[in-house]
Scaffold this motif. Sequence first.
Motif, PDB file in Angstrom:
ATOM      1  N   PHE A   1       0.818  -1.208   0.000  1.00  0.00           N
ATOM      2  CA  PHE A   1       0.000   0.000   0.000  1.00  0.00           C
ATOM      3  C   PHE A   1       0.853   1.260   0.000  1.00  0.00           C
ATOM      4  CE2 PHE A   1      -3.519  -2.793   0.784  1.00  0.00           C
ATOM      5  CZ  PHE A   1      -4.573  -2.133   0.143  1.00  0.00           C
ATOM      6  N   SER A   2       2.091   1.181   0.470  1.00  0.00           N
ATOM      7  CA  SER A   2       2.983   2.340   0.343  1.00  0.00           C
ATOM      8  C   SER A   2       3.295   2.601  -1.123  1.00  0.00           C
ATOM      9  CB  SER A   2       4.274   2.095   1.130  1.00  0.00           C
ATOM     10  OG  SER A   2       5.125   1.173   0.470  1.00  0.00           O
ATOM     11  N   ARG A   3       3.196   1.565  -1.942  1.00  0.00           N
ATOM     12  CA  ARG A   3       3.533   1.702  -3.363  1.00  0.00           C
ATOM     13  C   ARG A   3       2.454   2.440  -4.153  1.00  0.00           C
ATOM     14  NH1 ARG A   3       6.214  -3.901  -3.259  1.00  0.00           N
ATOM     15  NH2 ARG A   3       8.420  -3.370  -3.283  1.00  0.00           N
ATOM     16  N   VAL A   4       1.325   2.724  -3.547  1.00  0.00           N
ATOM     17  CA  VAL A   4       0.345   3.580  -4.210  1.00  0.00           C
ATOM     18  C   VAL A   4       1.000   4.918  -4.532  1.00  0.00           C
ATOM     19  CG1 VAL A   4      -1.809   4.857  -3.911  1.00  0.00           C
ATOM     20  CG2 VAL A   4      -1.666   2.476  -3.172  1.00  0.00           C
ATOM     21  N   PHE A   5       1.799   5.443  -3.615  1.00  0.00           N
ATOM     22  CA  PHE A   5       2.494   6.713  -3.842  1.00  0.00           C
ATOM     23  C   PHE A   5       3.656   6.526  -4.819  1.00  0.00           C
ATOM     24  CE2 PHE A   5       0.274   7.455   0.102  1.00  0.00           C
ATOM     25  CZ  PHE A   5      -0.146   8.768  -0.025  1.00  0.00           C
ATOM     26  N   PHE A   6       4.306   5.386  -4.760  1.00  0.00           N
ATOM     27  CA  PHE A   6       5.434   5.111  -5.659  1.00  0.00           C
ATOM     28  C   PHE A   6       4.964   5.058  -7.115  1.00  0.00           C
ATOM     29  CE2 PHE A   6       8.650   2.686  -7.844  1.00  0.00           C
ATOM     30  CZ  PHE A   6       9.842   2.981  -7.196  1.00  0.00           C
ATOM     31  N   ARG A   7       3.786   4.492  -7.341  1.00  0.00           N
ATOM     32  CA  ARG A   7       3.297   4.283  -8.711  1.00  0.00           C
ATOM     33  C   ARG A   7       2.487   5.456  -9.251  1.00  0.00           C
ATOM     34  NH1 ARG A   7       1.493   4.301 -12.921  1.00  0.00           N
ATOM     35  NH2 ARG A   7       1.095   2.628 -14.425  1.00  0.00           N
ATOM     36  N   SER A   8       1.836   6.219  -8.393  1.00  0.00           N
ATOM     37  CA  SER A   8       0.955   7.290  -8.857  1.00  0.00           C
ATOM     38  C   SER A   8       1.752   8.439  -9.461  1.00  0.00           C
ATOM     39  CB  SER A   8       0.102   7.815  -7.689  1.00  0.00           C
ATOM     40  OG  SER A   8      -0.750   6.804  -7.206  1.00  0.00           O
ATOM     41  N   GLU A   9       1.128   9.122 -10.420  1.00  0.00           N
ATOM     42  CA  GLU A   9       1.791  10.221 -11.113  1.00  0.00           C
ATOM     43  C   GLU A   9       1.895  11.466 -10.238  1.00  0.00           C
ATOM     44  OE1 GLU A   9       3.205  10.085 -14.065  1.00  0.00           O
ATOM     45  OE2 GLU A   9       2.633   7.987 -14.359  1.00  0.00           O
ATOM     46  N   SER A  10       0.977  11.634  -9.305  1.00  0.00           N
ATOM     47  CA  SER A  10       0.964  12.824  -8.459  1.00  0.00           C
ATOM     48  C   SER A  10       0.387  12.482  -7.098  1.00  0.00           C
ATOM     49  CB  SER A  10       0.135  13.933  -9.115  1.00  0.00           C
ATOM     50  OG  SER A  10      -1.238  13.555  -9.170  1.00  0.00           O
ATOM     51  N   ILE A  11       0.552  13.409  -6.152  1.00  0.00           N
ATOM     52  CA  ILE A  11      -0.025  13.222  -4.821  1.00  0.00           C
ATOM     53  C   ILE A  11      -1.551  13.160  -4.910  1.00  0.00           C
ATOM     54  CG2 ILE A  11      -0.300  14.268  -2.539  1.00  0.00           C
ATOM     55  CD1 ILE A  11       2.474  15.423  -2.810  1.00  0.00           C
ATOM     56  N   THR A  12      -2.104  13.981  -5.779  1.00  0.00           N
ATOM     57  CA  THR A  12      -3.563  13.991  -5.963  1.00  0.00           C
ATOM     58  C   THR A  12      -4.060  12.625  -6.407  1.00  0.00           C
ATOM     59  OG1 THR A  12      -3.508  16.337  -6.569  1.00  0.00           O
ATOM     60  CG2 THR A  12      -5.479  15.084  -7.187  1.00  0.00           C
ATOM     61  N   ASP A  13      -3.363  12.025  -7.368  1.00  0.00           N
ATOM     62  CA  ASP A  13      -3.748  10.694  -7.844  1.00  0.00           C
ATOM     63  C   ASP A  13      -3.601   9.652  -6.734  1.00  0.00           C
ATOM     64  OD1 ASP A  13      -4.407  11.499 -10.400  1.00  0.00           O
ATOM     65  OD2 ASP A  13      -2.384  11.194 -11.177  1.00  0.00           O
ATOM     66  N   ALA A  14      -2.535   9.742  -5.952  1.00  0.00           N
ATOM     67  CA  ALA A  14      -2.300   8.764  -4.885  1.00  0.00           C
ATOM     68  C   ALA A  14      -3.415   8.811  -3.847  1.00  0.00           C
ATOM     69  CB  ALA A  14      -0.947   9.016  -4.226  1.00  0.00           C
ATOM     70  N   PHE A  15      -3.743  10.020  -3.383  1.00  0.00           N
ATOM     71  CA  PHE A  15      -4.815  10.138  -2.397  1.00  0.00           C
ATOM     72  C   PHE A  15      -6.178   9.807  -3.013  1.00  0.00           C
ATOM     73  CE2 PHE A  15      -1.708  12.723   0.036  1.00  0.00           C
ATOM     74  CZ  PHE A  15      -1.829  12.068   1.251  1.00  0.00           C
ATOM     75  N   GLY A  16      -6.346  10.139  -4.285  1.00  0.00           N
ATOM     76  CA  GLY A  16      -7.595   9.767  -4.972  1.00  0.00           C
ATOM     77  C   GLY A  16      -7.744   8.265  -5.064  1.00  0.00           C
TER      78      GLY A  16
END
Length: 406
Positions: free
Chosen positions: A308-323
């Motif tokens: 689940f930490s990799r959601v931030f690793f893979r997402s293009e932006s912080i907005t996408d990660a939190f979304g």
Amino acid sequence: MWLWVSVVFNIGLLGFFKYYNFFVNSWVDFIFILGYELTSTWTLQIILPVGISFYTFQTMSYSLDIYYKRLTPTKDFISFATFVSFFPQLVAGPIERASNLLSQITTKRTFNYTQCTEGLKLILWGLFKKVVIADSIAPIVDDIFANYSQYPASTLILGVSLFSFQVYGDFSGYSDIAIGTAKLFGIELMSNFKFPTFSRNVAEYWQRWHVSLSTWFRHYVYIPLGGSRVSKLKSVRNIIIIFLVSGFWHGANWTFIIWGAIHAALYIPVFLMGRNRIYMNNVVAENTWLPSIKEVFQILFTFILVTFSRVFFRSESITDAFGFLQQICSNFTYENYEHPLGYRMIDYFILLGIFVLYEFSIRRDERAPFKFKSRFVRFALYTLVILGMVLFFDDNIDRSFIYFQF
């Protein structure tokens, strides 16, 4: 003085090419938050030099080892240049130390049949992890992360879980290919992955994942800061610094810094409980065929945290990660996921199950993927691996390596 020249030059090179636009854009965003708007900014429209994060750190290790008197300076420029630009590991590691690689380059080598066959086996296994595991999963992961707002929680959990296998197969596959290719030249590179999937806590995970980077930061940043020999408070500070810098090393994006901060938050409790070094010299189920129930839960819990930490690793932006995370929490429903290219998903689940079980069977030695006494068994495995690459190869899939971008 010469140490500072080396460090400033290498960090400056890395900062200019990799982080200049990041700092400019972050400054623009900060000014905007204060109520002002910059009408024009000057950013770089250039391609990031391939492998710059790897060979800059490798070059700095040479200067640092000389400074700490771990290494005698070489007078052979060709050997030094070969150490910096050794092609198998130039673009994505492992990040080698001069004390290991340069000493081998300057030593006369002769052809070694056993070393050569070991290298070919590692290349074959690395290709399998890249082509069959990472590349075949890539379209699914790309589709789910690109369209996360359209999918329920079950699909998003599937996507980030598969990304864990994708990035492992991709990067460890490349590392195996690099280590195996170096063996063909009589060079032994350090192991970069030691089956991190079977880690029992986050500390063990970082002892097994991207080993060359984590040991680089430990030797050249963490220990000079005082490591764990200082007070608990300062040790925690050092851990936070290491993980934030590690996150920033991975890319010029706030998502990587948050990813590093998450791992710091996961690591610190393990450190404070004194459990960060208990699994350094052993593997899961070391003397048995199967892990205990406790070990199974430890492995699953660690995998969930890291995944689940990799959601931030893979997402293009912080907005996408939190979304992405918000969509999991707000749309916690289940539906069957359809492969974007129309393939059966059950085939991938079976493949990953077999892959995990096989890696568990060879978990004691990351450099011997086909270490079986029976020649028949070995050649049967070679055949299955090659057949798997033929069956899962698809011209429609992007074959770029994830860590090339770093």
